[in-house]
Write an enzyme that holds these catalytic residues in place. Structure first.
Site, PDB file in Angstrom:
ATOM      1  N   TYR A 164      27.240  24.228  39.378  1.00  0.00           N
ATOM      2  CA  TYR A 164      28.309  23.732  38.502  1.00  0.00           C
ATOM      3  C   TYR A 164      27.820  23.395  37.086  1.00  0.00           C
ATOM      4  CZ  TYR A 164      30.450  23.517  43.077  1.00  0.00           C
ATOM      5  OH  TYR A 164      30.886  23.849  44.324  1.00  0.00           O
TER       6      TYR A 164
ATOM      7  N   GLY B 191      30.395  21.282  50.743  1.00  0.00           N
ATOM      8  CA  GLY B 191      30.394  19.893  50.307  1.00  0.00           C
ATOM      9  C   GLY B 191      29.124  19.130  50.607  1.00  0.00           C
TER      10      GLY B 191
ATOM     11  N   CYS C 252      30.590  18.236  19.278  1.00  0.00           N
ATOM     12  CA  CYS C 252      31.420  17.265  18.557  1.00  0.00           C
ATOM     13  C   CYS C 252      32.339  16.467  19.468  1.00  0.00           C
ATOM     14  CB  CYS C 252      32.232  17.986  17.495  1.00  0.00           C
ATOM     15  SG  CYS C 252      31.156  18.760  16.313  1.00  0.00           S
ATOM     16  N   GLU C 253      31.732  15.674  20.334  1.00  0.00           N
ATOM     17  CA  GLU C 253      32.442  14.772  21.236  1.00  0.00           C
ATOM     18  C   GLU C 253      31.507  13.605  21.489  1.00  0.00           C
ATOM     19  OE1 GLU C 253      35.303  14.736  23.227  1.00  0.00           O
ATOM     20  OE2 GLU C 253      36.096  16.511  22.238  1.00  0.00           O
TER      21      GLU C 253
ATOM     22  N   PRO D 268      28.673  26.453  52.027  1.00  0.00           N
ATOM     23  CA  PRO D 268      27.913  25.631  51.097  1.00  0.00           C
ATOM     24  C   PRO D 268      27.811  26.298  49.717  1.00  0.00           C
ATOM     25  CG  PRO D 268      26.416  26.791  52.559  1.00  0.00           C
ATOM     26  CD  PRO D 268      27.805  27.134  53.017  1.00  0.00           C
ATOM     27  N   GLY D 269      27.878  25.491  48.679  1.00  0.00           N
ATOM     28  CA  GLY D 269      27.688  26.003  47.316  1.00  0.00           C
ATOM     29  C   GLY D 269      26.563  25.224  46.660  1.00  0.00           C
ATOM     30  N   ARG D 270      26.889  23.979  46.298  1.00  0.00           N
ATOM     31  CA  ARG D 270      25.933  23.081  45.637  1.00  0.00           C
ATOM     32  C   ARG D 270      24.590  23.013  46.363  1.00  0.00           C
ATOM     33  NH1 ARG D 270      27.950  18.691  42.695  1.00  0.00           N
ATOM     34  NH2 ARG D 270      29.890  19.075  43.807  1.00  0.00           N
TER      35      ARG D 270
ATOM     36  N   ARG E 263      29.020  17.932  33.536  1.00  0.00           N
ATOM     37  CA  ARG E 263      29.255  16.993  34.640  1.00  0.00           C
ATOM     38  C   ARG E 263      29.070  15.524  34.258  1.00  0.00           C
ATOM     39  NH1 ARG E 263      26.763  16.649  38.698  1.00  0.00           N
ATOM     40  NH2 ARG E 263      28.328  16.219  40.265  1.00  0.00           N
TER      41      ARG E 263
HETATM   42  C1  LIG Z   1      34.014  23.954  46.265  1.00  0.00           C
HETATM   43  C2  LIG Z   1      34.232  24.446  47.623  1.00  0.00           C
HETATM   44  C3  LIG Z   1      33.140  24.714  48.455  1.00  0.00           C
HETATM   45  C4  LIG Z   1      31.733  24.428  48.062  1.00  0.00           C
HETATM   46  O1  LIG Z   1      31.518  23.096  47.807  1.00  0.00           O
HETATM   47  P1  LIG Z   1      30.039  22.562  47.548  1.00  0.00           P
HETATM   48  O2  LIG Z   1      30.220  21.117  47.279  1.00  0.00           O
HETATM   49  O3  LIG Z   1      29.532  23.273  46.336  1.00  0.00           O
HETATM   50  O4  LIG Z   1      29.234  22.879  48.740  1.00  0.00           O
HETATM   51  C5  LIG Z   1      33.399  25.245  49.698  1.00  0.00           C
HETATM   52  N1  LIG Z   1      34.669  25.510  50.103  1.00  0.00           N
HETATM   53  C6  LIG Z   1      35.735  25.261  49.315  1.00  0.00           C
HETATM   54  C7  LIG Z   1      37.085  25.582  49.801  1.00  0.00           C
HETATM   55  C8  LIG Z   1      35.562  24.723  48.061  1.00  0.00           C
HETATM   56  O5  LIG Z   1      36.626  24.463  47.295  1.00  0.00           O
END
Ligand SMILES: *Cc1c(COP(=O)(O)O)cnc(C)c1O
Length: 420
Positions: free
Chosen positions: A378, A236, A348-349, A279-281, A318
């Site tokens: 994402y 997050g 088409c939106e 972490p992802g984002r 997004r």
């Molecule tokens: C989506 C998610 C993440 C990653 O979130 P980011 O905002 O991309 O860092 C980590 N853990 C869980 C359980 C998630 O659902």
């Protein structure tokens, strides 16, 4: 980000984006590979500094690609997956299955069997039903952590909070479901209880919510005499999309969180668990950009100035989904941002907009290249075939050069599952 105008053209690590677009076509996702590695290393060094035992898993939903997963393996990152498809992709990479965590609020029997067979490290269990299911399907001893819902609202400015009481994710501490879950896992014959997990939201730009949650969770664990090995605090961490945003201060933020964990454990006389992050984002988001070619331009007198590009919500959802805001740059020359306009997709939106009311060069014309910044997370992973649009190609750029990571989808692939 190593994006820079050189000789009046936008470049990444010295490579002209116009050349990359010429070779791979548009729309195109271009990642600064070096930056992805740097982000992993920033998390690692911040956590190493705390001297806690820790692991980091990249949340693969942000962007799933085999070459990216290989990079994650090199950077000592595990992976989080939430579906058969994400697990399949992960298993095609060099990531050790014993570093994969299986998430999700509704894992199917098939997914549970597949994950067990594949030797994933642990499940993140999300409901009481799931405990019974995994226990029944287990052909060997499996490990699990329980996703709890601490009832803490994350300090985020988007609609992506997940820690509030009414959530499809996790088991509520306040309603007693989390404790019931722990006891149930402890009693399950084929499941080893490893610890607890929470993820209170996405695009969180400061640590207050996490710190508060860590304290609350440690107190709850102590009160109920629950022994854990792993405390997984999810992901997050925010990134910068526009000047309104701040990138999560990884070094200070992780120190604040790890200090809070140590303090909470001392206060409540609780042994310090291993800390896990997901972490992802923040790993891939700012490292990726999208390249588009400008098509038609439409001026509605006294109303708006629409510049349409050759992609849209099929590769950039997004804005439509969250009203998210983005910065753009003209790629093939550097000019002052002197005109208000709206950058529109070609689907088409009416909601298929990349960015509303943004100042960009008035000279923008058909055939120019535009880039949207901070689209590494994402975007490709949320891309669709709406309007039978082809999924774009993806390339990685570093000092060494440009390498293809995902090919552009083909027309044949579009209809390959149609029965004729
Ligand atoms: C989506 C998610 C993440 C990653 O979130 P980011 O905002 O991309 O860092 C980590 N853990 C869980 C359980 C998630 O659902």
């Amino acid at each position: 980000m190593t994006l820079q105008y050189i000789n009046n053209e936008l470049t990444m690590h010295g490579h002209k984006l116009t050349d990359i677009a010429k070779e791979y076509g548009t729309p195109l996702f271009v990642y600064d590979e070096t930056m992805i590695c740097e982000q992993c290393r920033r998390f690692h060094s911040a956590l190493a500094k705390s001297r806690l035992n820790y692991t980091i898993s990249y949340a693969s939903k942000a962007f799933s690609a085999i070459q990216l997963f290989n990079l994650m393996a090199e950077e000592n990152m595990g992976l989080d997956v939430v579906s058969e498809g994400e697990l399949y992709t992960a298993l095609k990479s060099q990531v050790d299955p014993a570093r994969i965590h299986f998430h999700g609020n509704n894992k199917t029997d098939q997914e549970i069997r597949y994950a067990i067979e594949s030797g994933v490290e642990y499940f993140v269990i999300d409901s009481l039903d799931e405990i019974e299911r995994i226990d029944r399907l287990a052909t060997k001893q499996v490990k699990a952590v329980l996703r709890i819902n601490p009832g803490v609202e994350a300090h985020t400015h988007e609609f992506i909070q997940t820690g509030q009481e009414d959530s499809k994710f996790g088991l509520s501490i306040k309603k007693g479901l989390a404790l019931e879950g722990v006891r149930k896992i402890e009693a399950a014959e084929n499941i080893d209880f490893m610890g607890v997990h929470f993820h209170i939201g996405s695009q969180i730009f400061e640590s207050t919510g996490t710190v508060e949650t860590v304290k609350l969770v440690i107190e709850w664990l102590k009160e109920n005499d629950i022994e854990i090995q792993v405390l997984n605090i999810g992901g997050g961490f925010s990134i910068k999309y526009t000047d309104e945003d701040v990138s999560y201060p990884i070094e200070e933020g992780i120190q604040t969180i790890t200090d809070a964990l140590k303090t909470a454990c001392e206060t409540f006389d609780y042994h310090v668990p291993e800390l896990s992050l997901e972490p992802g984002r923040s790993i891939v988001g700012e490292a990726g950009i999208t390249l588009y070619e400008v098509g038609n331009i439409k001026e509605i007198p006294d109303t708006n100035y629409y510049v349409s590009i050759d992609g849209g919500m099929s590769d950039h959802i997004r804005t439509a989904l969250y009203d998210a805001k983005y910065e753009l740059r003209l790629v093939n020359r550097e000019e002052a941002h002197d005109k208000m306009m709206t950058i529109a997709g070609k689907l088409c939106e009416s909601g298929d907009i990349i960015r509303r009311d943004i100042r960009l060069p008035s000279s923008i014309q058909t055939g120019d290249l535009l880039t949207v910044l901070s689209t590494g997370a994402y975007h490709y992973s949320m891309s669709s075939n709406y309007n039978q649009m082809l999924k774009p190609a993806v390339v990685f750029v570093s000092e060494e050069g440009v390498r293809p990571v995902i090919r552009r989808q083909t027309l044949e692939q579009l209809v390959q599952n149609d029965i004729i």
